[in-house]
Design an enzyme around this catalytic site. Structure first.
Site, short mmCIF file in Angstrom:
data_model
loop_
_atom_site.label_atom_id
_atom_site.label_comp_id
_atom_site.label_asym_id
_atom_site.label_seq_id
_atom_site.Cartn_x
_atom_site.Cartn_y
_atom_site.Cartn_z
N LYS A 1 -7.83 -0.78 1.69
CA LYS A 1 -7.78 -2.28 1.33
C LYS A 1 -7.82 -3.33 2.30
CE LYS A 1 -5.30 -0.93 -2.07
NZ LYS A 1 -5.03 0.36 -2.10
N ARG B 1 -4.06 -3.80 -10.83
CA ARG B 1 -3.57 -2.35 -11.18
C ARG B 1 -3.94 -1.77 -12.25
NH1 ARG B 1 -1.72 -2.02 -5.62
NH2 ARG B 1 -1.11 -0.16 -4.62
N ARG C 1 1.10 5.77 9.21
CA ARG C 1 0.79 4.49 9.48
C ARG C 1 0.93 3.27 9.72
NH1 ARG C 1 -2.12 2.30 3.95
NH2 ARG C 1 -0.13 2.21 2.98
N ARG D 1 5.99 1.47 7.14
CA ARG D 1 6.64 1.04 5.87
C ARG D 1 7.27 2.48 5.07
NH1 ARG D 1 0.93 -0.86 2.47
NH2 ARG D 1 2.31 0.70 0.38
N ARG E 1 2.41 7.71 -5.82
CA ARG E 1 1.19 6.41 -5.44
C ARG E 1 0.07 6.33 -5.81
NH1 ARG E 1 3.23 4.32 0.06
NH2 ARG E 1 0.53 3.62 0.28
P1 ADP Z 1 -1.30 0.96 -1.50
O1 ADP Z 1 -2.22 0.55 -1.89
O2 ADP Z 1 -0.60 1.36 -0.05
O3 ADP Z 1 -0.35 2.46 -2.10
P2 ADP Z 1 0.24 -1.81 -1.57
O4 ADP Z 1 0.45 -2.50 -0.03
O5 ADP Z 1 -1.16 -2.53 -2.44
O6 ADP Z 1 -0.12 -0.58 -1.25
O7 ADP Z 1 1.41 -1.69 -2.16
C1 ADP Z 1 2.88 -0.84 -2.55
C2 ADP Z 1 3.47 -0.94 -3.87
O8 ADP Z 1 3.90 -2.66 -4.21
C3 ADP Z 1 3.34 -0.43 -5.16
O9 ADP Z 1 2.92 1.62 -4.76
C4 ADP Z 1 3.58 -0.72 -6.21
O10 ADP Z 1 4.92 -0.12 -6.21
C5 ADP Z 1 3.70 -2.17 -6.15
N1 ADP Z 1 2.31 -2.91 -5.88
C6 ADP Z 1 1.52 -3.73 -5.59
N2 ADP Z 1 0.38 -4.18 -6.26
C7 ADP Z 1 0.72 -3.96 -7.57
C8 ADP Z 1 0.51 -4.16 -8.88
N3 ADP Z 1 -0.96 -5.38 -8.74
N4 ADP Z 1 0.71 -3.90 -9.71
C9 ADP Z 1 1.56 -3.52 -9.89
N5 ADP Z 1 2.57 -3.01 -8.64
C10 ADP Z 1 2.16 -3.07 -7.50
#
Ligand code: ADP
Ligand code: ZN
Length: 212
Positions: free
Chosen positions: A13, A89, A128, A161, A172
């Site tokens: 993404k 999400r 990554r 990260r 996740r």
């Molecule tokens: P990835 O999609 O690779 O898991 P992201 O960078 O999108 O990673 O998100 C990292 C973390 O941030 C998630 O594991 C979650 O803890 C938090 N997070 C991100 N977006 C949301 C969301 N829309 N709602 C709740 N938590 C979120």
């Protein structure tokens, strides 16, 4: 163009939204990136989010929705079009987003579900490395930067990260199936869903999205 990218962690993404931003001028709003910036700046929101993120859990809907609603109020975002990466999400967040867009008098063009077999996702996440400044993403095995630890695009230092460690990655992925898979059904029912095969390189995913 107003898009949402949905998919498991590691599906690409971030890479695809960086391409959409660079080439089409769409504004990328990545909830994960915004949280990471808040953590780095040691804000109250950052401290709160960190407690969840470090375990691979979702940050609660209330604060997440408020944070994204604030960004979506920016007139530039409404004018230029946007890509939402990582939000919504949960179905609650999707409903909240509908309301926000409705209040701005705008519609979503597509909710893109990026689909990929799970073993590919795990391989992409290990190794990554990303750029904090421009969002470019590399992989030490399959797509290394030209100079170790330095971004090809903007010359900033690259980082790993801390939620990319194996236990957190598993959590996740689990969270994706329980919380986010229903969001795909939600957009299927509203008729805005588009599924793309994201198992190949980011360029083919980008091409599939822009073609549609
Ligand atoms: P990835 O999609 O690779 O898991 P992201 O960078 O999108 O990673 O998100 C990292 C973390 O941030 C998630 O594991 C979650 O803890 C938090 N997070 C991100 N977006 C949301 C969301 N829309 N709602 C709740 N938590 C979120
Ligand atoms: Zn960079």
């Amino acid at each position: 163009m107003r898009l949402i990218l949905i998919g498991p962690p590691g599906v690409g993404k971030g890479t695809v939204s960086a391409l959409l931003q660079q080439r089409l001028g769409l504004i990328t709003l990545s909830s994960g990136e915004i949280f990471r910036r808040e953590i780095e700046a040691e804000t109250d929101l950052g401290r709160l989010a960190q407690r969840y993120i470090q375990h691979g859990e979702l940050v609660p809907n209330g604060v997440t929705i408020e944070m994204m609603a604030k960004r979506l109020r920016d007139p530039a975002v409404v004018r230029h079009g946007f890509v939402l990466d990582g939000f919504p999400r949960t179905v609650k967040q999707a409903e909240a987003l509908d309301e926000i867009l409705f209040n701005h008098g705008i519609d979503l063009d597509k909710a893109v579900s990026m689909e990929v077999p799970e073993d590919i996702v795990v391989a992409r996440l290990s190794g990554r490395i990303g750029c904090t400044k421009c969002g470019a993403i590399y992989n030490s095995a399959s797509h290394p930067p030209k100079r170790e630890g330095i971004c090809d695009v903007c010359n900033s230092p690259l980082f790993v990260r801390d939620d990319d460690k194996p236990e957190t990655v598993r959590e996740r992925i689990r969270s994706f199936w329980t919380n986010t898979a229903p969001v795909i059904e939600y957009y299927e029912s509203t008729g805005s869903l588009m599924r793309v095969d994201a198992s190949k390189d980011p360029e083919s995913t980008y091409a599939a999205i822009t073609a549609a």
